[in-house]
Structure formats: C-alpha cells, structure tokens
Design a protein around this motif. Structure first.
Motif, short mmCIF file in Angstrom:
data_model
loop_
_atom_site.label_atom_id
_atom_site.label_comp_id
_atom_site.label_asym_id
_atom_site.label_seq_id
_atom_site.Cartn_x
_atom_site.Cartn_y
_atom_site.Cartn_z
N ALA A 131 -50.11 2.45 -10.43
CA ALA A 131 -50.99 1.44 -11.02
C ALA A 131 -50.22 0.19 -11.43
CB ALA A 131 -51.71 2.03 -12.23
N GLY A 132 -48.88 0.26 -11.48
CA GLY A 132 -48.08 -0.91 -11.82
C GLY A 132 -47.22 -0.79 -13.06
N VAL A 133 -47.20 0.38 -13.67
CA VAL A 133 -46.34 0.61 -14.83
C VAL A 133 -44.89 0.73 -14.35
CG1 VAL A 133 -45.78 2.28 -16.66
CG2 VAL A 133 -48.16 1.71 -16.18
N VAL A 134 -43.97 0.18 -15.12
CA VAL A 134 -42.56 0.22 -14.77
C VAL A 134 -41.89 1.37 -15.54
CG1 VAL A 134 -40.38 -1.07 -14.78
CG2 VAL A 134 -42.56 -2.28 -14.42
N PRO A 135 -41.30 2.34 -14.83
CA PRO A 135 -40.63 3.44 -15.53
C PRO A 135 -39.25 3.00 -16.02
CG PRO A 135 -40.44 3.77 -13.17
CD PRO A 135 -41.29 2.52 -13.38
N VAL A 136 -38.92 3.40 -17.25
CA VAL A 136 -37.62 3.11 -17.86
C VAL A 136 -37.24 4.32 -18.69
CG1 VAL A 136 -37.93 0.59 -17.93
CG2 VAL A 136 -38.70 1.98 -19.86
N THR A 137 -36.06 4.26 -19.29
CA THR A 137 -35.65 5.25 -20.29
C THR A 137 -35.42 4.49 -21.59
OG1 THR A 137 -33.28 5.01 -19.85
CG2 THR A 137 -34.51 6.66 -18.54
N TRP A 138 -35.39 5.21 -22.69
CA TRP A 138 -35.16 4.52 -23.97
C TRP A 138 -33.81 3.82 -23.95
CZ3 TRP A 138 -31.23 4.81 -27.35
CH2 TRP A 138 -30.37 5.90 -27.24
N LEU A 139 -32.79 4.42 -23.32
CA LEU A 139 -31.46 3.81 -23.30
C LEU A 139 -31.41 2.59 -22.39
CD1 LEU A 139 -28.59 3.84 -24.32
CD2 LEU A 139 -28.03 5.51 -22.56
N SER A 140 -32.15 2.63 -21.28
CA SER A 140 -32.18 1.44 -20.42
C SER A 140 -32.86 0.28 -21.14
CB SER A 140 -32.84 1.73 -19.07
OG SER A 140 -34.23 1.96 -19.20
N LEU A 141 -33.88 0.58 -21.94
CA LEU A 141 -34.52 -0.47 -22.74
C LEU A 141 -33.53 -1.03 -23.76
CD1 LEU A 141 -38.07 0.95 -23.46
CD2 LEU A 141 -37.51 -1.05 -22.09
N SER A 143 -30.35 -1.03 -23.65
CA SER A 143 -29.32 -1.78 -22.93
C SER A 143 -29.82 -3.14 -22.51
CB SER A 143 -28.85 -0.99 -21.71
OG SER A 143 -28.26 0.24 -22.11
N GLN A 144 -31.05 -3.20 -22.04
CA GLN A 144 -31.60 -4.51 -21.64
C GLN A 144 -31.76 -5.42 -22.85
OE1 GLN A 144 -35.26 -4.46 -19.39
NE2 GLN A 144 -35.07 -6.62 -18.91
N TYR A 145 -32.21 -4.90 -23.97
CA TYR A 145 -32.34 -5.72 -25.16
C TYR A 145 -30.98 -6.21 -25.64
CZ TYR A 145 -37.25 -4.33 -25.66
OH TYR A 145 -38.58 -4.13 -25.47
N GLN A 146 -29.98 -5.36 -25.55
CA GLN A 146 -28.64 -5.77 -25.98
C GLN A 146 -28.07 -6.85 -25.06
OE1 GLN A 146 -26.85 -5.25 -28.71
NE2 GLN A 146 -25.28 -6.59 -27.88
N GLY A 147 -28.30 -6.70 -23.77
CA GLY A 147 -27.82 -7.69 -22.81
C GLY A 147 -26.34 -7.56 -22.57
N SER A 148 -25.54 -8.00 -23.48
CA SER A 148 -24.09 -7.90 -23.32
C SER A 148 -23.47 -7.74 -24.70
CB SER A 148 -23.53 -9.15 -22.64
OG SER A 148 -23.58 -10.25 -23.53
N CYS A 149 -22.21 -7.39 -24.69
CA CYS A 149 -21.52 -7.20 -25.97
C CYS A 149 -21.23 -8.51 -26.66
CB CYS A 149 -20.23 -6.41 -25.74
SG CYS A 149 -20.58 -4.69 -25.35
N THR A 150 -21.59 -9.63 -26.02
CA THR A 150 -21.39 -10.92 -26.67
C THR A 150 -22.49 -11.21 -27.69
OG1 THR A 150 -22.57 -12.10 -24.92
CG2 THR A 150 -20.17 -11.87 -24.69
N ASN A 151 -23.55 -10.40 -27.67
CA ASN A 151 -24.61 -10.54 -28.67
C ASN A 151 -24.15 -9.80 -29.92
OD1 ASN A 151 -26.89 -10.74 -30.21
ND2 ASN A 151 -28.26 -9.84 -28.70
#
Length: 181
Positions: A131-141, A143-151
């Motif tokens: 239907a269009g939902v994107v599967p992720v894991t809590w850790l991938s989310l 990681s994406q929110y963190q972006g890089s260690c420069t944050n």
C-alpha cells in the motif's frame, strides 16, 4: 511517492497497543526483544524531540496497561484510550492505511510491532508495504535522525540508545570503552 528524509520537524512517532496482555497473545517476536525495541523507539522520540503519540485500550480492558518498561520511559505521558484492542494485523494496519489515505508518508518500525504468529505479522507488513508504507527498524530511524556524529546536541543520547537497546552496538561500544582506558 518518493519518501522524504525524516527529521524531527517533519515526523511523529505513533505507538499503538503496546499492552502487557499482548505479551500473552503474539508469537511473532521474542517478548523481551519486542519490549526492548518498543522502549528504544520511545526513547528515540525523546532523544530527538519527536512528538510521541501513545494509544492503547483501557488499562482495565482485556489487554491491560502499557508494558511497564514503556510506561517507565514515558512517565505520565498521556495515553489516548481507544475502544477495542488489536495487534499488527488490526490497528497498526488500519492506522497505516488511514495515514496513507490522508496523504501522509507512513513508516513502520517492523521490529516494534508484533502479530499473533510470524506469518500473520509478515503478511500484515507485506500488505502495508504494497500500500506504500515504508518498513524500517527503530534503530534505522534513530540513525537517520542522528544523521552523523557531527550533530553534537544528540550524539550522547544516540550512543546511549545504541548501548542500551542494540546488543551488537552495545558490545561494540563497551569494547571501545575498555580499550580506551
């Protein structure tokens, strides 16, 4: 539709029916791992300042209150009480499809949801993906929110999440701390 990059400003975490009684019903995931992932997802919202919505049936209903570990993490955060209780193939599926119908991008933390059996869970997830939902894991989310260690504002919270809720990364960081001494 191409999914957008997730940021704390353009997303929210919605947690549906993470109730104690479901621990007796679902068999798609190990209970302790499921609770760990659920708490990791809630903590992710806290670390990155993402709005968190908790829903559940009544505490006195057939499935009872939220997991005690989740309630400990969310404190007195308001829980939206809904009529009825269903698991991945019910409320999560219905909520995801409703979100898509309303024009939202919907992501599903597949490791923080569960079903009566592994097959039932997988079919519900596949239905949502179709239907269009994107599967992720809590850790991938996280990681994406963190972006890089420069944050630097969130890096300590992010590292804490990984240490507390990811066995592999937790061991990696413990090993680095020992070598650094």
């Amino acid at each position: 539709m191409q999914p957008s990059a997730l940021t704390p400003e353009n997303s929210a975490v919605v947690m549906i029916d993470h109730a104690v009684g479901f621990g007796n019903v679902f068999r798609s995931h190990d209970l302790s791992l499921h609770v760990n992932n659920t708490v990791g997802l809630a903590k992710t919202a806290g670390v990155f300042g993402i709005p968190l919505v908790l829903t559940n049936g009544a505490d006195t209903g057939p499935y009872g209150p939220l997991f005690s570990e989740l309630r400990a993490e969310t404190g007195d955060w308001r829980v939206i009480v809904r009529e009825g209780n269903f698991i991945n193939e019910g409320c999560v599926l219905g909520s995801a499809l409703a979100g898509l119908e309303r024009g939202y991008e919907v992501y599903l933390a597949v490791d923080a949801t569960a079903g009566e059996t592994l097959e039932v869970h997988q079919v519900a997830v596949q239905r949502m993906i179709q239907a269009g939902v994107v599967p992720v894991t809590w850790l991938s989310l996280a990681s994406q929110y963190q972006g890089s260690c420069t944050n630097h504002e969130t890096v300590q919270g992010f590292l804490s999440l990984m240490t507390q809720h990811s066995a592999a990364f937790g061991m990696l960081f413990q090993g680095q701390a020992v070598r650094a001494r």
